[in-house]
Design a protein around this motif. Structure first.
Motif, PDB file in Angstrom:
ATOM      1  N   UNK A   1       0.883  -1.044  -0.098  1.00 33.47           N
ATOM      2  CA  UNK A   1      -0.078   0.602  -0.325  1.00 33.47           C
ATOM      3  C   UNK A   1       0.669   1.039  -0.401  1.00 33.47           C
ATOM      4  N   UNK A   2       1.319   1.200  -1.129  1.00 32.74           N
ATOM      5  CA  UNK A   2       2.058   2.772  -1.401  1.00 32.74           C
ATOM      6  C   UNK A   2       1.734   3.337  -2.911  1.00 32.74           C
ATOM      7  N   UNK A   3       1.359   4.775  -2.875  1.00 30.37           N
ATOM      8  CA  UNK A   3       1.092   5.245  -3.578  1.00 30.37           C
ATOM      9  C   UNK A   3       2.359   6.032  -3.945  1.00 30.37           C
ATOM     10  N   UNK A   4       2.720   6.180  -5.609  1.00 35.70           N
ATOM     11  CA  UNK A   4       3.401   6.864  -5.989  1.00 35.70           C
ATOM     12  C   UNK A   4       3.005   8.012  -7.031  1.00 35.70           C
ATOM     13  N   UNK A   5       3.954   8.973  -7.596  1.00 37.06           N
ATOM     14  CA  UNK A   5       4.076   9.946  -8.261  1.00 37.06           C
ATOM     15  C   UNK A   5       5.130   9.425  -9.115  1.00 37.06           C
ATOM     16  N   UNK A   6       4.640   9.513 -10.322  1.00 39.90           N
ATOM     17  CA  UNK A   6       5.590   9.663 -11.393  1.00 39.90           C
ATOM     18  C   UNK A   6       6.038  10.292 -11.828  1.00 39.90           C
ATOM     19  N   UNK A   7       7.193  11.109 -11.719  1.00 40.86           N
ATOM     20  CA  UNK A   7       8.020  12.484 -12.447  1.00 40.86           C
ATOM     21  C   UNK A   7       8.821  11.929 -14.246  1.00 40.86           C
ATOM     22  N   UNK A   8       8.542  10.148 -14.063  1.00 38.05           N
ATOM     23  CA  UNK A   8       8.564  10.014 -15.609  1.00 38.05           C
ATOM     24  C   UNK A   8       8.204   8.523 -15.902  1.00 38.05           C
ATOM     25  N   UNK A   9       8.620   8.696 -17.267  1.00 46.14           N
ATOM     26  CA  UNK A   9       9.356   8.953 -18.727  1.00 46.14           C
ATOM     27  C   UNK A   9       7.919  10.215 -19.269  1.00 46.14           C
ATOM     28  N   UNK A  10       8.770  11.353 -20.020  1.00 48.63           N
ATOM     29  CA  UNK A  10       7.374  11.892 -20.630  1.00 48.63           C
ATOM     30  C   UNK A  10       6.245  11.211 -20.926  1.00 48.63           C
ATOM     31  N   UNK A  11       5.142  12.463 -20.441  1.00 52.18           N
ATOM     32  CA  UNK A  11       3.477  11.770 -20.829  1.00 52.18           C
ATOM     33  C   UNK A  11       2.974  10.928 -19.634  1.00 52.18           C
ATOM     34  N   UNK A  12       4.129  11.019 -18.627  1.00 53.80           N
ATOM     35  CA  UNK A  12       4.128   9.661 -17.287  1.00 53.80           C
ATOM     36  C   UNK A  12       3.783  10.806 -16.773  1.00 53.80           C
ATOM     37  N   UNK A  13       4.657  12.194 -16.221  1.00 50.65           N
ATOM     38  CA  UNK A  13       4.823  13.068 -15.093  1.00 50.65           C
ATOM     39  C   UNK A  13       3.159  13.706 -14.182  1.00 50.65           C
ATOM     40  N   UNK A  14       3.287  13.392 -13.297  1.00 52.35           N
ATOM     41  CA  UNK A  14       2.170  13.175 -12.682  1.00 52.35           C
ATOM     42  C   UNK A  14       0.623  12.693 -12.259  1.00 52.35           C
ATOM     43  N   UNK A  15       1.216  10.936 -12.558  1.00 52.54           N
ATOM     44  CA  UNK A  15       0.457   9.967 -13.274  1.00 52.54           C
ATOM     45  C   UNK A  15       0.790   9.519 -11.864  1.00 52.54           C
ATOM     46  N   UNK A  16      -0.760   8.843 -11.064  1.00 50.34           N
ATOM     47  CA  UNK A  16      -0.668   8.397  -9.622  1.00 50.34           C
ATOM     48  C   UNK A  16      -0.336   6.818  -9.843  1.00 50.34           C
ATOM     49  N   UNK A  17       0.379   6.237  -8.928  1.00 56.55           N
ATOM     50  CA  UNK A  17      -0.217   4.127  -9.079  1.00 56.55           C
ATOM     51  C   UNK A  17       0.369   4.378  -7.565  1.00 56.55           C
TER      52      UNK A  17
END
Length: 378
Positions: free
Chosen positions: A154-170
């Motif tokens: 149960x860890x939610x992360x926010x991507x900083x890469x690759x281009x186009x994925x910045x800001x997406x959470x998982x």
């Protein structure tokens, strides 16, 4: 301790590394402007210049340095290669892209490039030289090896890469196979974590077993599969989870000298990475399989290989080296010395899967439960 998050760590590190690259370029430019042969100082990575820093809890390089100057014709090519790789790293950071070690080797063979490498080992060595110059890991330059580890929980992360994925959470618990610890995961910001501990397990098969048996729920833990010796990106992620989220870390490996070494590298670092920081987690705990666990749980074992069975790289040879490493006052009366001594007496080894003799659930419901209590993580 729930709901912890850290934001901005990766962006700050990217700025620091970019500044270091610009600083390297400025120094070389100034040297040329002053009509001097350009040069860089590289800390020596010879065994004589490597020592254990007990305060840091890891291997570090000593004061000896090597000057790589264009004044020496033999240094012209490696110096040019270092500067070329630094340019590659700067472009990767600016474009927010990643590269593999293999990519870098082939990029040097591109049209108009005069610094080709004879083989990948040569380009890998030059990248290591640049790490030493910058005091930054190749992963900070967005250059990665082959990925093979995974994380689950149960860890939610926010991507900083690759281009186009910045800001997406998982959330890393969305895939029962785990989330691959590749460049996107390594460079992700931690948004929210409900777990209160991290369990690192050597084998992916046991990682899968822990997921199937619900270990992450039963013990409110994140799980990481190191897939043998943990890749540097995985070790760096373990360090971040420990320092940024204050997660206590426990490590479970096979009951053999190689498993002990895997745990030791995560905790104390390695000789090969003595020029780097932030790749080890001194506060982590090796929790097993101990030699005493083999006795206590009557686990199936096989004889350790020795020099009569295997001339080089035998289990007994590796165990001897570990005994020498831990034979210092800093490790006196520690679990390392005690368990290694018992392994030397038993000369037997076993795998994590050996607990299956008591059923598939035993390793989680009994062994893991007991271990968490034993090391004070409950």
């Amino acid at each position: 301790m729930s709901g912890r998050k850290t934001i901005g760590t990766i962006k700050m590190r990217n700025r620091q590394v970019t500044d270091s690259l610009k600083g390297l370029g400025t120094r070389i430019y100034d040297q040329i402007e002053d009509r001097k042969f350009p040069w860089v100082d590289i800390k020596s990575r010879t065994s004589q210049n490597i020592k254990m820093d007990e305060k840091l809890g890891q291997y570090v390089l000593g004061p000896k340095t090597i000057k790589r100057s264009a004044h020496n014709r033999r240094n012209l090519k490696p110096l040019s290669q270092i500067l070329w790789v630094s340019t590659v790293g700067k472009e990767l950071l600016e474009q927010n892209k990643t590269s593999t070690l293999r990519d870098v080797f082939y990029m040097a063979q591109g049209e108009g490039t005069e610094i080709q490498f004879a083989e990948q080992s040569e380009s890998d060595d030059i990248i290591t030289d640049l790490e030493t110059v910058l005091n930054a890991a190749r992963e900070d330059l967005h250059i990665y090896p082959k990925e093979r580890s995974a994380i689950f929980g149960d860890l939610t992360v926010e991507y900083t890469s690759p281009p186009g994925w910045e800001g997406q959470k998982r959330n890393t618990a969305l895939d029962p196979n785990g989330t691959v610890i590749g460049p996107p995961m390594t460079s992700a910001e931690f948004v929210k974590c409900q777990a209160d501990k991290l369990i690192v397990v050597e084998k992916h098969a046991m990682f899968t077993r822990f997921i199937e048996e619900g270990a992450y729920k039963k013990f409110n833990a994140l799980l990481i599969s190191s897939e043998g010796q943990a890749p540097r990106a995985t070790r760096k992620l373990i360090r971040r989870l420990s320092t940024e989220l204050d997660l206590p870390v426990m490590i479970l490996t096979d009951g053999d000298p190689w498993g002990i070494s895997i745990a030791s590298v995560i905790i104390h670092g390695s000789v090969n990475c003595a020029h780097l920081r932030d790749l080890n987690t001194p506060e982590a705990v090796w929790a097993g399989i101990y030699a005493s666990d083999i006795v206590k749980y009557k686990l199936p074992t096989v004889r350790m290989t020795d020099r009569t069975m295997q001339k080089r790289g035998s289990d007994v040879e590796k165990l001897d080296k570990l005994a020498q490493f831990f034979d210092t006052p800093a490790f006196k009366n520690t679990v390392w010395q005690k368990e290694i001594a018992l392994y030397e007496k038993l000369k037997r080894k076993c795998e994590l899967e050996a607990f299956s003799r008591y059923g598939l659930s035993f390793v989680v419901d009994k062994y893991l439960k007991d271990k968490i209590k034993e090391i004070g993580f409950s």
